[in-house]
Design a protein around this motif. Structure first.
Motif, PDB file in Angstrom:
ATOM      1  N   ASP A  22       0.835  -1.375  -0.161  1.00  0.00           N
ATOM      2  CA  ASP A  22       0.157  -0.179  -0.050  1.00  0.00           C
ATOM      3  C   ASP A  22       0.735   1.873  -0.148  1.00  0.00           C
ATOM      4  O   ASP A  22       0.595   1.936  -0.737  1.00  0.00           O
ATOM      5  CB  ASP A  22      -1.302   0.095   1.029  1.00  0.00           C
ATOM      6  CG  ASP A  22      -2.223  -1.049   1.367  1.00  0.00           C
ATOM      7  OD1 ASP A  22      -2.474  -1.112  -0.295  1.00  0.00           O
ATOM      8  OD2 ASP A  22      -3.054  -1.620   2.487  1.00  0.00           O
ATOM      9  N   ASP A  23       1.816   1.149   0.726  1.00  0.00           N
ATOM     10  CA  ASP A  23       3.139   2.131   0.553  1.00  0.00           C
ATOM     11  C   ASP A  23       3.020   2.604  -0.821  1.00  0.00           C
ATOM     12  O   ASP A  23       3.157   3.456  -0.681  1.00  0.00           O
ATOM     13  CB  ASP A  23       4.453   2.490   1.809  1.00  0.00           C
ATOM     14  CG  ASP A  23       3.777   2.293   3.185  1.00  0.00           C
ATOM     15  OD1 ASP A  23       2.113   2.656   3.792  1.00  0.00           O
ATOM     16  OD2 ASP A  23       4.789   1.826   3.937  1.00  0.00           O
ATOM     17  N   ARG A  83       0.584   4.585  -2.868  1.00  0.00           N
ATOM     18  CA  ARG A  83       0.649   5.630  -3.264  1.00  0.00           C
ATOM     19  C   ARG A  83       1.830   6.086  -3.144  1.00  0.00           C
ATOM     20  O   ARG A  83       1.684   7.662  -3.712  1.00  0.00           O
ATOM     21  CB  ARG A  83       0.716   6.010  -1.195  1.00  0.00           C
ATOM     22  CG  ARG A  83      -0.791   5.547  -0.437  1.00  0.00           C
ATOM     23  CD  ARG A  83      -0.946   5.927   0.842  1.00  0.00           C
ATOM     24  NE  ARG A  83      -0.374   5.596   1.765  1.00  0.00           N
ATOM     25  CZ  ARG A  83      -0.865   3.740   2.260  1.00  0.00           C
ATOM     26  NH1 ARG A  83      -2.233   3.547   2.178  1.00  0.00           N
ATOM     27  NH2 ARG A  83       0.126   3.093   3.226  1.00  0.00           N
TER      28      ARG A  83
END
Length: 638
Positions: free
Chosen positions: A524-525, A528
């Motif tokens: 998820d990082d 982003r």
């Protein structure tokens, strides 16, 4: 002698499991290979002669094996699921089964030449459409939910119904009562007594289980022993009535809300596979070359009538007024493979009837094998093709289920969807699905619940990815689905650093997608930070070179088969494959977005169209240049 018999038992077990393994690897109905194994060990080589090897023990061993198989089938008869089946299955069972039995008896008498007594036994036996054959075929065919559910529940319920009908007919032939009234009283009393015994056994086991009277490690052995006791008790109440008892024993347990029923059911399924394998090999080995002489044109005509007249007529008449489409009625009227219970019950009843003075009953076993083999081969080879032709089955697609709607998993679902794979994204929280803004079908609810099984038909998914942010839940989902899909097609994200490796044992996890370190937080990082899913189509005949900075996720073969990358290895993209990559922004901009790859025919058509357009453009340009040249030359002369 003892060592010789032990060696033959080991040979039977080895042949059965080998046949099951080959069937799994080759995507073939296991019944065909099991029958071939039995014929090889029996009539072909003489290595196994069940009647001579086991003697008087053969009949009770076969009967007990049938009892365990029927009990395991009864464990699948859950009341809540049956409520969803609808009127089609009820009509087929309540009207179609009697019509099939009567029509089959008439055909057995007039076409095959059986006496009326044996003909009605044949009719009772052949109403059985075994789930051990039907369910594997449904997994391969990918039928629509209504059609698949109808065939599935018909197969499960036909086992006990066919066994009960066969028991009643058999009991009528061997009973000593001189009047129909006396027989009816005796038969009804025996059936009721056997049924009460099965229900009482289920209630007693459930009561002891809830009170903690049975140690956890003893529950499966106690249950297995109870099956034998219930079977013997039912037979004591009425000849072969134990089949009724064990079926209701299993059905009763399935509907009494036992908390650990899934573990017991899994144990019984494992025993059932072993028994089916050995039993089919043994029964095929009992066939003798002389039995082939009994397969005359009358039996061939009977089997043809069973396939092309009796089954279609029964389905069409039973479903009148239900509003079923003609295509669905045609399909249901064709698919009705017989399985192990039909052969096993014939193996129990045939010798008993011969002893009672019905010499034609010795043809029951070869007839049962003939019907099973023909129906399995014909229906197994046509179920997918006919389903697609009639619009009742999907094509050879490879469905993917992703559990957990995180930002990264939603992006993965979209990428898989864009390359043409059927994908479903599931999450227990509907809000997660809403904010994911994905373009794929979604399921809001607990994926391990009965509701999910009913709404999604989980058997159609070839790959399952557990991608929530909970390591323990991912492990639970992966371990549950691995039992059906197989460990090689079940994945979970890597555990978070604080949970790995001490808190989760390797045997309690699925295959680790991508590898260690790629947990939900890391993925998820990166998303982003601008990482994106991109596709790279590897040239045919070239060397597979992937960008070093990108993370390979999956590869799609030209055939449509998809393979996901796992920590355990086995990810080897080849020339002509499409590789799905999770890439940083600077790499993603050099790769093409994921899209459905075009077939070779479509690519050739595009090339032809482009070449034609290029030629037309060149001709137009040439004409335009010629016109301009003509004007420039002739203008002054005018």
């Amino acid at each position: 002698m003892e060592h010789l018999l032990l060696g033959k038992m080991a040979l039977i077990a080895a042949a059965g499991i080998t046949a099951q393994w080959l069937a799994w690897r080759l995507y073939l109905p296991a019944v065909i290979l099991l029958t071939a194994g039995g014929l090889l060990l029996g009539p072909a080589t003489g290595l196994v002669a069940p009647h001579a090897d086991f003697g008087e023990l053969l009949r009770p061993l076969v009967g007990l094996a049938v009892a365990v198989i029927l009990f395991e089938g009864g464990l699948s008869l859950e009341r809540e699921e049956l409520k969803q089946v609808g009127g089609t299955v009820k009509r087929i069972l309540l009207l179609g089964v009697p019509m099939t039995g009567i029509l089959a008896a008439l055909a057995a008498h007039f076409l095959a030449g059986f006496s009326w007594s044996v003909a009605f036994v044949v009719g009772a036996l052949l109403v059985i459409t075994g789930p051990t054959v039907v369910i594997p075929l449904l997994r391969q065919a990918k039928l629509d939910r209504e059609t698949a559910r109808t065939l599935k529940w018909e197969g499960i319920l036909n086992d006990p119904l066919g066994a009960i009908l066969a028991v009643v007919v058999f009991e009528y032939l061997v009973q000593d009562a001189t009047s129909p009234g006396a027989f009816l009283l005796h038969a009804v009393g025996g059936v009721i007594g056997a049924a009460v015994l099965g229900v009482a056994a289920a209630w007693g086991f459930a009561w002891a289980n809830r009170r903690g009277e049975i140690a956890e490690f003893l529950k499966a052995p106690v249950l297995t022993g109870l099956v034998a006791v219930v079977y013997a008790g039912g037979n004591w109440l009425q000849a072969e009535g134990g089949l009724i008892s064990v079926t209701l024993f299993g059905a009763g347990l399935a509907n009494l809300g036992l908390a650990n029923l899934d573990q017991l059911r899994r144990f019984k399924e494992n025993i059932g596979v072993l028994l089916i394998s050995g039993l089919f090999v043994v029964l095929a080995a009992t066939l003798e070359p002389s039995m082939a002489q009994q397969v005359d044109w009358g039996l061939v005509a009977f089997v043809a009538a069973l396939l092309f007249v009796i089954r279609p007529a029964s389905v069409f008449l039973a479903t009148i007024g239900l509003g079923l489409s003609l295509k669905r009625r045609l399909f249901l009227g064709w698919i009705a493979p017989r399985g192990i219970v039909c052969v096993a019950v014939a193996g129990v009843f045939g010798p008993r009837l011969v002893e009672q003075g019905y010499p034609q009953a010795d043809a029951l076993v070869p007839l049962a094998f003939l019907v099973v083999f023909v129906t399995v081969v014909l229906h197994g080879s046509t179920v997918g093709w006919l389903g697609r032709k009639l619009g009742l089955a999907a094509g050879p697609e490879h469905d993917v289920l992703i559990v957990g709607a995180t930002p990264w998993s939603a992006a993965l679902a979209d990428a898989l969807h864009r390359i043409g794979l059927p994908v479903v994204l599931a999450d227990t929280n509907p809000h997660h699905l809403t904010i994911a803004e994905t373009h794929v079908p979604t399921f809001a609810g607990e994926i391990l619940s009965e509701q999910a099984e009913q709404r999604l038909d989980l058997s159609r998914f070839e790959h399952v990815i557990a991608a929530t942010d909970s390591d323990s839940y991912n492990a639970l989902v992966a371990s549950q689905f691995a039992l059906e899909q197989g460990i090689d097609r079940t994945f979970q994200l890597a555990s978070h650093p604080e949970a790995a490796p001490s808190q989760l044992r390797p045997e309690a996890r699925g295959r680790v997608l991508l590898g260690e370190g790629y947990d939900s937080d890391w993925l998820d990082d990166r998303l982003r930070e601008g990482w994106q899913f991109r596709c790279l189509r590897l040239a045919r005949g070239g060397v597979a070179k992937l960008p070093h900075q990108a993370v390979p996720v999956a590869t799609l073969e030209p055939s449509g088969e998809v393979w996901f990358r796992a920590k355990e290895g086995g990810f080897r993209p080849g020339a002509g494959d499409t590789v799905i990559l999770f890439a940083p922004p600077e790499v993603a901009m050099t790769l093409e977005p994921c899209g459905k790859p075009k077939s070779a025919r479509a690519q050739r058509a595009e090339q032809r169209a482009a070449s034609k357009a290029a030629r037309e453009a060149a001709n137009k340009a040439a004409k335009a240049a010629g016109a301009l040249s003509g004007k420039s030359v002739t203008g002054p002369e005018r």
